[in-house]
Design a protein around this motif. Structure first.
Motif, PDB file in Angstrom:
ATOM      1  N   SER A 225       0.853  -1.170   0.000  1.00  0.00           N
ATOM      2  CA  SER A 225       0.000   0.000   0.000  1.00  0.00           C
ATOM      3  C   SER A 225       0.890   1.220   0.000  1.00  0.00           C
ATOM      4  CB  SER A 225      -0.893   0.029   1.241  1.00  0.00           C
ATOM      5  OG  SER A 225      -1.478   1.302   1.384  1.00  0.00           O
ATOM      6  N   CYS A 226       0.377   2.302  -0.634  1.00  0.00           N
ATOM      7  CA  CYS A 226       1.156   3.535  -0.592  1.00  0.00           C
ATOM      8  C   CYS A 226       1.270   4.048   0.831  1.00  0.00           C
ATOM      9  CB  CYS A 226       0.501   4.595  -1.472  1.00  0.00           C
ATOM     10  SG  CYS A 226       0.883   4.378  -3.210  1.00  0.00           S
ATOM     11  N   THR A 227       0.341   3.680   1.693  1.00  0.00           N
ATOM     12  CA  THR A 227       0.463   3.972   3.110  1.00  0.00           C
ATOM     13  C   THR A 227       0.609   2.646   3.821  1.00  0.00           C
ATOM     14  OG1 THR A 227      -0.948   5.905   2.879  1.00  0.00           O
ATOM     15  CG2 THR A 227      -0.652   5.038   5.089  1.00  0.00           C
ATOM     16  N   THR A 228       1.817   2.242   4.142  1.00  0.00           N
ATOM     17  CA  THR A 228       2.043   0.965   4.794  1.00  0.00           C
ATOM     18  C   THR A 228       2.217   1.172   6.275  1.00  0.00           C
ATOM     19  OG1 THR A 228       4.446   0.998   4.675  1.00  0.00           O
ATOM     20  CG2 THR A 228       3.268   0.244   2.710  1.00  0.00           C
ATOM     21  N   ASP A 229       2.179   0.068   7.005  1.00  0.00           N
ATOM     22  CA  ASP A 229       2.359   0.163   8.444  1.00  0.00           C
ATOM     23  C   ASP A 229       3.786   0.576   8.799  1.00  0.00           C
ATOM     24  OD1 ASP A 229      -0.244  -0.558   8.903  1.00  0.00           O
ATOM     25  OD2 ASP A 229       0.213  -2.696   8.905  1.00  0.00           O
ATOM     26  N   ASN A 230       4.717   0.515   7.843  1.00  0.00           N
ATOM     27  CA  ASN A 230       6.098   0.903   8.115  1.00  0.00           C
ATOM     28  C   ASN A 230       6.377   2.363   7.832  1.00  0.00           C
ATOM     29  OD1 ASN A 230       6.801  -1.753   8.821  1.00  0.00           O
ATOM     30  ND2 ASN A 230       7.023  -2.305   6.646  1.00  0.00           N
TER      31      ASN A 230
ATOM     32  N   HIS B 178     -11.712   7.582  -1.799  1.00  0.00           N
ATOM     33  CA  HIS B 178     -11.090   8.903  -1.761  1.00  0.00           C
ATOM     34  C   HIS B 178     -11.071   9.412  -0.311  1.00  0.00           C
ATOM     35  CE1 HIS B 178     -11.740   8.827  -6.130  1.00  0.00           C
ATOM     36  NE2 HIS B 178     -12.979   8.441  -5.853  1.00  0.00           N
ATOM     37  N   PHE B 179      -9.896   9.409   0.299  1.00  0.00           N
ATOM     38  CA  PHE B 179      -9.723   9.926   1.654  1.00  0.00           C
ATOM     39  C   PHE B 179      -9.276  11.389   1.581  1.00  0.00           C
ATOM     40  CE2 PHE B 179      -8.738   5.360   2.140  1.00  0.00           C
ATOM     41  CZ  PHE B 179      -9.587   5.030   3.190  1.00  0.00           C
ATOM     42  N   SER B 180      -9.740  12.193   2.525  1.00  0.00           N
ATOM     43  CA  SER B 180      -9.260  13.577   2.628  1.00  0.00           C
ATOM     44  C   SER B 180      -9.298  14.010   4.085  1.00  0.00           C
ATOM     45  CB  SER B 180     -10.102  14.523   1.772  1.00  0.00           C
ATOM     46  OG  SER B 180     -11.445  14.567   2.220  1.00  0.00           O
ATOM     47  N   TRP B 181      -8.405  14.926   4.451  1.00  0.00           N
ATOM     48  CA  TRP B 181      -8.349  15.455   5.809  1.00  0.00           C
ATOM     49  C   TRP B 181      -7.511  16.724   5.813  1.00  0.00           C
ATOM     50  CZ3 TRP B 181      -5.606  11.358   4.017  1.00  0.00           C
ATOM     51  CH2 TRP B 181      -4.229  11.385   4.151  1.00  0.00           C
ATOM     52  N   ILE B 182      -7.604  17.473   6.915  1.00  0.00           N
ATOM     53  CA  ILE B 182      -6.804  18.686   7.108  1.00  0.00           C
ATOM     54  C   ILE B 182      -5.914  18.465   8.322  1.00  0.00           C
ATOM     55  CG2 ILE B 182      -6.854  21.160   7.595  1.00  0.00           C
ATOM     56  CD1 ILE B 182      -9.554  21.264   6.178  1.00  0.00           C
ATOM     57  N   THR B 183      -4.617  18.637   8.142  1.00  0.00           N
ATOM     58  CA  THR B 183      -3.663  18.385   9.215  1.00  0.00           C
ATOM     59  C   THR B 183      -3.716  19.490  10.268  1.00  0.00           C
ATOM     60  OG1 THR B 183      -1.823  19.596   8.228  1.00  0.00           O
ATOM     61  CG2 THR B 183      -2.166  17.318   7.496  1.00  0.00           C
TER      62      THR B 183
ATOM     63  N   GLN C 260      -9.072  -4.711   3.129  1.00  0.00           N
ATOM     64  CA  GLN C 260      -9.921  -3.551   2.905  1.00  0.00           C
ATOM     65  C   GLN C 260      -9.059  -2.284   2.829  1.00  0.00           C
ATOM     66  OE1 GLN C 260     -12.962  -3.964   2.224  1.00  0.00           O
ATOM     67  NE2 GLN C 260     -14.097  -5.255   3.652  1.00  0.00           N
ATOM     68  N   PRO C 261      -9.506  -1.266   2.076  1.00  0.00           N
ATOM     69  CA  PRO C 261      -8.812   0.023   2.112  1.00  0.00           C
ATOM     70  C   PRO C 261      -8.788   0.562   3.535  1.00  0.00           C
ATOM     71  CG  PRO C 261     -10.385  -0.057   0.305  1.00  0.00           C
ATOM     72  CD  PRO C 261     -10.643  -1.269   1.144  1.00  0.00           C
ATOM     73  N   ARG C 262      -7.771   1.364   3.864  1.00  0.00           N
ATOM     74  CA  ARG C 262      -7.623   1.851   5.233  1.00  0.00           C
ATOM     75  C   ARG C 262      -7.193   3.301   5.269  1.00  0.00           C
ATOM     76  NH1 ARG C 262      -3.398  -2.020   7.893  1.00  0.00           N
ATOM     77  NH2 ARG C 262      -4.910  -3.489   7.036  1.00  0.00           N
ATOM     78  N   TRP C 263      -7.563   3.934   6.374  1.00  0.00           N
ATOM     79  CA  TRP C 263      -7.164   5.311   6.621  1.00  0.00           C
ATOM     80  C   TRP C 263      -5.650   5.409   6.805  1.00  0.00           C
ATOM     81  CZ3 TRP C 263     -10.455   9.463   6.635  1.00  0.00           C
ATOM     82  CH2 TRP C 263     -11.828   9.195   6.728  1.00  0.00           C
ATOM     83  N   SER C 264      -5.082   6.517   6.359  1.00  0.00           N
ATOM     84  CA  SER C 264      -3.730   6.866   6.754  1.00  0.00           C
ATOM     85  C   SER C 264      -3.718   7.155   8.249  1.00  0.00           C
ATOM     86  CB  SER C 264      -3.265   8.104   5.983  1.00  0.00           C
ATOM     87  OG  SER C 264      -2.155   8.706   6.598  1.00  0.00           O
ATOM     88  N   ALA C 265      -2.641   6.758   8.922  1.00  0.00           N
ATOM     89  CA  ALA C 265      -2.532   7.075  10.344  1.00  0.00           C
ATOM     90  C   ALA C 265      -2.586   8.577  10.570  1.00  0.00           C
ATOM     91  CB  ALA C 265      -1.235   6.496  10.907  1.00  0.00           C
TER      92      ALA C 265
END
Length: 304
Positions: free
Chosen positions: A20-25, A80-85, A138-143
Protein backbone atom coordinates in the motif's frame (compact mmCIF):
# COMPACT_ATOMS: atom_id res chain seq x y z
CA UNK A 1 -16.62 9.01 -25.64
CA UNK A 2 -14.82 9.42 -22.31
CA UNK A 3 -16.15 10.78 -19.11
CA UNK A 4 -15.31 10.73 -15.42
CA UNK A 5 -17.68 8.51 -13.56
CA UNK A 6 -20.60 9.21 -11.27
CA UNK A 7 -20.85 12.74 -9.81
CA UNK A 8 -18.12 14.07 -12.14
CA UNK A 9 -20.33 12.67 -14.84
CA UNK A 10 -18.52 9.71 -13.54
CA UNK A 11 -16.09 8.56 -11.14
CA UNK A 12 -15.63 5.33 -10.23
CA UNK A 13 -6.45 -3.00 -8.70
CA UNK A 14 -1.39 -4.00 -8.72
CA UNK A 15 -0.75 -4.92 -7.64
CA UNK A 16 1.54 -6.05 -5.26
CA UNK A 17 -1.01 -7.77 -3.20
CA UNK A 18 0.25 -6.76 0.20
CA UNK A 19 1.59 -3.34 -0.72
CA UNK A 20 0.00 0.00 0.00
CA UNK A 21 1.16 3.54 -0.59
CA UNK A 22 0.46 3.97 3.11
CA UNK A 23 2.04 0.96 4.79
CA UNK A 24 2.36 0.16 8.44
CA UNK A 25 6.10 0.90 8.11
CA UNK A 26 5.62 4.48 6.97
CA UNK A 27 6.75 7.12 9.49
CA UNK A 28 3.22 8.18 10.39
CA UNK A 29 1.93 9.39 13.77
CA UNK A 30 0.01 6.90 15.87
CA UNK A 31 -3.75 7.43 15.47
CA UNK A 32 -5.35 8.89 18.57
CA UNK A 33 -9.00 8.43 17.59
CA UNK A 34 -10.90 5.27 18.45
CA UNK A 35 -11.77 4.72 14.77
CA UNK A 36 -10.16 1.65 13.17
CA UNK A 37 -7.90 2.35 10.22
CA UNK A 38 -9.41 -0.40 8.06
CA UNK A 39 -12.78 0.45 6.54
CA UNK A 40 -15.78 -1.68 7.42
CA UNK A 41 -17.62 -1.95 4.09
CA UNK A 42 -21.19 -3.25 3.84
CA UNK A 43 -22.78 -3.76 0.41
CA UNK A 44 -26.56 -3.56 0.19
CA UNK A 45 -28.77 -6.11 -1.61
CA UNK A 46 -28.55 -6.40 -5.35
CA UNK A 47 -31.24 -4.13 -6.82
CA UNK A 48 -34.03 -5.66 -8.89
CA UNK A 49 -35.33 -4.12 -12.08
CA UNK A 50 -38.79 -2.60 -11.86
CA UNK A 51 -40.78 -4.41 -14.49
CA UNK A 52 -44.12 -2.63 -14.22
CA UNK A 53 -47.55 -3.75 -13.07
CA UNK A 54 -47.80 -6.88 -15.19
CA UNK A 55 -44.43 -8.48 -14.41
CA UNK A 56 -42.72 -9.19 -11.15
CA UNK A 57 -39.31 -7.65 -10.54
CA UNK A 58 -36.55 -9.98 -11.70
CA UNK A 59 -32.86 -10.12 -11.02
CA UNK A 60 -30.39 -8.57 -13.38
CA UNK A 61 -29.31 -11.93 -14.79
CA UNK A 62 -32.84 -12.59 -16.02
CA UNK A 63 -34.19 -15.42 -13.93
CA UNK A 64 -37.63 -15.28 -12.34
CA UNK A 65 -36.06 -15.24 -8.88
CA UNK A 66 -35.66 -12.20 -6.67
CA UNK A 67 -32.55 -10.11 -7.22
CA UNK A 68 -29.50 -11.41 -5.40
CA UNK A 69 -25.73 -11.29 -5.65
CA UNK A 70 -24.06 -14.34 -7.14
CA UNK A 71 -20.84 -16.13 -6.29
CA UNK A 72 -18.11 -14.56 -8.41
CA UNK A 73 -19.67 -11.09 -8.64
CA UNK A 74 -17.03 -8.35 -8.38
CA UNK A 75 -17.31 -4.75 -7.24
CA UNK A 76 -14.53 -2.37 -8.26
CA UNK A 77 -13.96 0.30 -5.61
CA UNK A 78 -12.60 3.85 -5.77
CA UNK A 79 -11.86 5.22 -2.32
CA UNK A 80 -11.09 8.90 -1.76
CA UNK A 81 -9.72 9.93 1.65
CA UNK A 82 -9.26 13.58 2.63
CA UNK A 83 -8.35 15.46 5.81
CA UNK A 84 -6.80 18.69 7.11
CA UNK A 85 -3.66 18.38 9.22
CA UNK A 86 -2.96 20.28 12.42
CA UNK A 87 -0.90 22.62 10.21
CA UNK A 88 -4.00 23.43 8.13
CA UNK A 89 -2.72 21.47 5.11
CA UNK A 90 -5.38 19.67 3.11
CA UNK A 91 -4.35 16.16 2.10
CA UNK A 92 -5.94 13.48 -0.06
CA UNK A 93 -5.29 9.84 -0.86
CA UNK A 94 -7.16 7.95 -3.56
CA UNK A 95 -7.20 4.17 -3.76
CA UNK A 96 -8.64 1.59 -6.10
CA UNK A 97 -9.53 -1.90 -4.91
CA UNK A 98 -12.11 -4.66 -5.32
CA UNK A 99 -14.47 -6.96 -3.45
CA UNK A 100 -15.70 -10.37 -4.56
CA UNK A 101 -18.87 -12.17 -3.49
CA UNK A 102 -18.99 -15.76 -2.28
CA UNK A 103 -21.23 -17.86 -0.04
CA UNK A 104 -20.36 -15.89 3.10
CA UNK A 105 -20.69 -12.43 1.53
CA UNK A 106 -18.33 -9.78 0.19
CA UNK A 107 -14.60 -9.98 0.89
CA UNK A 108 -11.29 -8.56 -0.39
CA UNK A 109 -9.66 -10.59 -3.13
CA UNK A 110 -7.50 -13.54 -2.21
CA UNK A 111 -4.14 -13.92 -3.91
CA UNK A 112 -5.59 -16.52 -6.28
CA UNK A 113 -8.60 -14.34 -7.05
CA UNK A 114 -6.26 -11.46 -7.89
CA UNK A 115 -4.44 -13.73 -10.31
CA UNK A 116 -7.71 -14.99 -11.77
CA UNK A 117 -8.88 -11.40 -12.33
CA UNK A 118 -5.58 -10.39 -13.95
CA UNK A 119 -5.14 -7.43 -11.60
CA UNK A 120 -1.41 -7.26 -12.34
CA UNK A 121 -2.30 -5.42 -15.55
CA UNK A 122 -3.97 -2.56 -13.70
CA UNK A 123 -1.54 0.36 -13.59
CA UNK A 124 -1.61 3.74 -11.81
CA UNK A 125 -2.74 6.65 -13.93
CA UNK A 126 0.00 8.97 -15.14
CA UNK A 127 -0.81 11.75 -12.68
CA UNK A 128 -0.01 9.57 -9.69
CA UNK A 129 -3.36 10.57 -8.20
CA UNK A 130 -4.53 7.01 -7.60
CA UNK A 131 -2.84 4.56 -5.22
CA UNK A 132 -3.38 0.83 -4.75
CA UNK A 133 -4.48 -0.67 -1.47
CA UNK A 134 -3.72 -4.27 -2.34
CA UNK A 135 -6.58 -6.57 -3.03
CA UNK A 136 -6.27 -8.88 -0.07
CA UNK A 137 -7.41 -6.36 2.51
CA UNK A 138 -9.92 -3.55 2.91
CA UNK A 139 -8.81 0.02 2.11
CA UNK A 140 -7.62 1.85 5.23
CA UNK A 141 -7.16 5.31 6.62
CA UNK A 142 -3.73 6.87 6.75
CA UNK A 143 -2.53 7.08 10.34
CA UNK A 144 -2.02 10.79 9.79
CA UNK A 145 -5.71 11.24 8.92
CA UNK A 146 -6.68 9.94 12.38
CA UNK A 147 -3.93 11.72 14.35
CA UNK A 148 -4.42 14.36 17.02
CA UNK A 149 -5.16 17.79 15.56
CA UNK A 150 -6.49 16.47 12.27
CA UNK A 151 -9.86 17.88 11.23
CA UNK A 152 -12.49 17.29 8.56
CA UNK A 153 -11.43 13.70 7.92
CA UNK A 154 -13.80 11.99 5.48
CA UNK A 155 -13.88 9.26 2.90
CA UNK A 156 -15.90 8.90 -0.28
CA UNK A 157 -16.34 5.40 -1.63
CA UNK A 158 -17.63 4.65 -5.12
CA UNK A 159 -18.54 1.08 -6.12
CA UNK A 160 -19.17 -0.25 -9.64
CA UNK A 161 -20.53 -3.57 -10.80
CA UNK A 162 -19.27 -4.19 -14.34
CA UNK A 163 -20.17 -7.82 -14.87
CA UNK A 164 -17.84 -10.79 -14.48
CA UNK A 165 -15.37 -9.92 -17.22
CA UNK A 166 -11.59 -10.07 -16.82
CA UNK A 167 -9.51 -6.94 -17.53
CA UNK A 168 -6.85 -7.20 -20.23
CA UNK A 169 -3.10 -6.81 -19.74
CA UNK A 170 -3.54 -3.00 -19.64
CA UNK A 171 -6.23 -3.08 -16.97
CA UNK A 172 -9.06 -2.37 -19.42
CA UNK A 173 -12.37 -4.10 -18.77
CA UNK A 174 -14.72 -4.39 -21.74
CA UNK A 175 -18.38 -4.70 -20.77
CA UNK A 176 -20.88 -4.72 -23.62
CA UNK A 177 -24.57 -4.27 -24.20
CA UNK A 178 -25.33 -7.64 -22.56
CA UNK A 179 -23.75 -6.48 -19.27
CA UNK A 180 -25.75 -4.85 -16.54
CA UNK A 181 -23.90 -1.97 -14.90
CA UNK A 182 -24.60 -0.78 -11.37
CA UNK A 183 -23.09 2.00 -9.30
CA UNK A 184 -23.29 3.40 -5.79
CA UNK A 185 -21.45 5.92 -3.63
CA UNK A 186 -21.42 7.58 -0.24
CA UNK A 187 -19.45 9.92 2.05
CA UNK A 188 -18.42 8.79 5.54
CA UNK A 189 -16.51 9.91 8.62
CA UNK A 190 -13.90 7.88 10.53
CA UNK A 191 -15.43 5.05 12.55
CA UNK A 192 -18.69 5.08 10.60
CA UNK A 193 -19.46 1.82 8.76
CA UNK A 194 -19.35 2.31 5.00
CA UNK A 195 -22.67 1.12 3.63
CA UNK A 196 -23.17 1.27 -0.13
CA UNK A 197 -26.44 0.61 -1.96
CA UNK A 198 -26.09 0.19 -5.70
CA UNK A 199 -28.47 1.39 -8.38
CA UNK A 200 -28.93 0.39 -12.00
CA UNK A 201 -27.15 2.63 -14.50
CA UNK A 202 -29.18 1.32 -17.45
CA UNK A 203 -32.57 0.26 -18.69
CA UNK A 204 -33.07 -3.42 -19.47
CA UNK A 205 -34.52 -4.29 -22.89
CA UNK A 206 -36.07 -7.73 -23.24
CA UNK A 207 -36.36 -8.65 -26.92
CA UNK A 208 -38.59 -11.72 -27.05
CA UNK A 209 -37.63 -13.26 -30.41
CA UNK A 210 -35.07 -13.27 -33.20
CA UNK A 211 -34.55 -9.85 -34.74
CA UNK A 212 -32.03 -7.25 -35.82
CA UNK A 213 -31.88 -4.80 -32.92
CA UNK A 214 -30.47 -1.28 -33.32
CA UNK A 215 -30.26 1.26 -30.52
CA UNK A 216 -29.21 4.82 -31.36
CA UNK A 217 -28.64 7.90 -29.21
CA UNK A 218 -28.03 5.78 -26.13
CA UNK A 219 -25.09 5.25 -23.77
CA UNK A 220 -23.39 1.92 -23.18
CA UNK A 221 -19.97 1.30 -21.59
CA UNK A 222 -17.62 -0.13 -24.19
CA UNK A 223 -14.43 0.03 -22.11
CA UNK A 224 -13.42 0.82 -18.53
CA UNK A 225 -9.90 1.74 -17.44
CA UNK A 226 -9.68 0.30 -13.93
CA UNK A 227 -6.48 2.21 -13.23
CA UNK A 228 -8.05 5.67 -13.34
CA UNK A 229 -11.81 5.08 -13.38
CA UNK A 230 -12.35 6.50 -16.88
CA UNK A 231 -14.91 4.81 -19.10
CA UNK A 232 -15.45 4.81 -22.84
CA UNK A 233 -19.04 4.78 -24.06
CA UNK A 234 -20.72 3.76 -27.27
CA UNK A 235 -23.74 5.76 -28.45
CA UNK A 236 -25.08 3.14 -30.85
CA UNK A 237 -25.64 -0.62 -30.54
CA UNK A 238 -26.36 -3.18 -33.22
CA UNK A 239 -27.13 -6.79 -32.32
CA UNK A 240 -28.62 -9.88 -33.92
CA UNK A 241 -31.02 -11.26 -31.34
CA UNK A 242 -31.14 -15.09 -31.28
CA UNK A 243 -34.35 -17.06 -31.76
CA UNK A 244 -34.85 -17.43 -28.03
CA UNK A 245 -34.68 -13.68 -27.47
CA UNK A 246 -32.21 -11.77 -25.37
CA UNK A 247 -31.62 -9.05 -22.80
CA UNK A 248 -29.74 -5.84 -23.56
CA UNK A 249 -28.68 -2.94 -21.35
CA UNK A 250 -28.25 0.72 -22.23
CA UNK A 251 -28.89 4.20 -20.89
CA UNK A 252 -32.05 5.42 -22.56
CA UNK A 253 -33.56 8.89 -22.72
CA UNK A 254 -36.31 10.67 -24.66
CA UNK A 255 -34.03 11.07 -27.70
CA UNK A 256 -33.11 7.39 -27.97
CA UNK A 257 -34.17 5.49 -31.09
CA UNK A 258 -35.03 1.79 -30.76
CA UNK A 259 -35.71 -0.40 -33.80
CA UNK A 260 -36.27 -4.13 -34.35
CA UNK A 261 -36.13 -5.23 -37.99
CA UNK A 262 -36.55 -1.53 -38.90
CA UNK A 263 -39.76 -1.23 -36.86
CA UNK A 264 -39.62 1.77 -34.52
CA UNK A 265 -40.43 1.59 -30.83
CA UNK A 266 -41.07 4.50 -28.48
CA UNK A 267 -40.16 3.90 -24.83
CA UNK A 268 -41.95 5.83 -22.11
CA UNK A 269 -40.19 6.72 -18.84
CA UNK A 270 -40.95 4.65 -15.77
CA UNK A 271 -41.01 7.70 -13.51
CA UNK A 272 -39.88 11.32 -13.35
CA UNK A 273 -37.39 13.26 -11.26
CA UNK A 274 -38.13 16.43 -9.27
CA UNK A 275 -37.63 18.52 -12.43
CA UNK A 276 -40.06 16.49 -14.49
CA UNK A 277 -37.38 14.69 -16.52
CA UNK A 278 -38.23 11.12 -17.43
CA UNK A 279 -36.38 8.28 -15.66
CA UNK A 280 -35.68 5.15 -17.69
CA UNK A 281 -32.83 3.51 -15.77
CA UNK A 282 -33.81 0.56 -13.60
CA UNK A 283 -36.87 -0.32 -15.69
CA UNK A 284 -37.48 -3.31 -17.97
CA UNK A 285 -38.95 -2.82 -21.46
CA UNK A 286 -40.30 -5.89 -23.28
CA UNK A 287 -40.12 -5.67 -27.08
CA UNK A 288 -41.77 -8.09 -29.52
CA UNK A 289 -40.38 -8.15 -33.07
CA UNK A 290 -42.70 -7.58 -36.06
CA UNK A 291 -44.60 -4.95 -34.14
CA UNK A 292 -43.96 -1.35 -33.32
CA UNK A 293 -45.49 1.21 -31.03
CA UNK A 294 -45.21 2.66 -27.58
CA UNK A 295 -43.66 0.54 -24.84
CA UNK A 296 -44.25 1.08 -21.14
CA UNK A 297 -42.00 -0.55 -18.51
CA UNK A 298 -42.71 -4.26 -18.16
CA UNK A 299 -45.62 -4.29 -20.57
CA UNK A 300 -45.80 -5.52 -24.15
CA UNK A 301 -46.03 -2.62 -26.58
CA UNK A 302 -49.32 -1.42 -28.00
CA UNK A 303 -49.61 -0.48 -31.65
CA UNK A 304 -49.98 3.21 -32.50
Amino acid sequence: MKHKLLSTAAVLLLVMLTWSCTTDNDPMPTPVTSAPRELSIVIGPRPAYTAGATLSATRAVQTPDAAEWETGDVLWLYVHFSWITDEAIEKTENYVSALRYNADGWHPLSEQESIDLNTSGIKPDGSGAVYYSGFNRQPRWSAEALASGTTNAKVRLEAYYLGKGIPDEDGILVPDYTTDVMEGAGNFSPGVPVTISLQHRYSRLHVTNEAKCVLKYIKCVSGWNLGNGVSMEADEIGAIVPSGGGYYFARIDKNSKVTLDDNIYTLTPGSSDENGNGIYSGFTYTLVPLKNGTVTPGDLQTNK
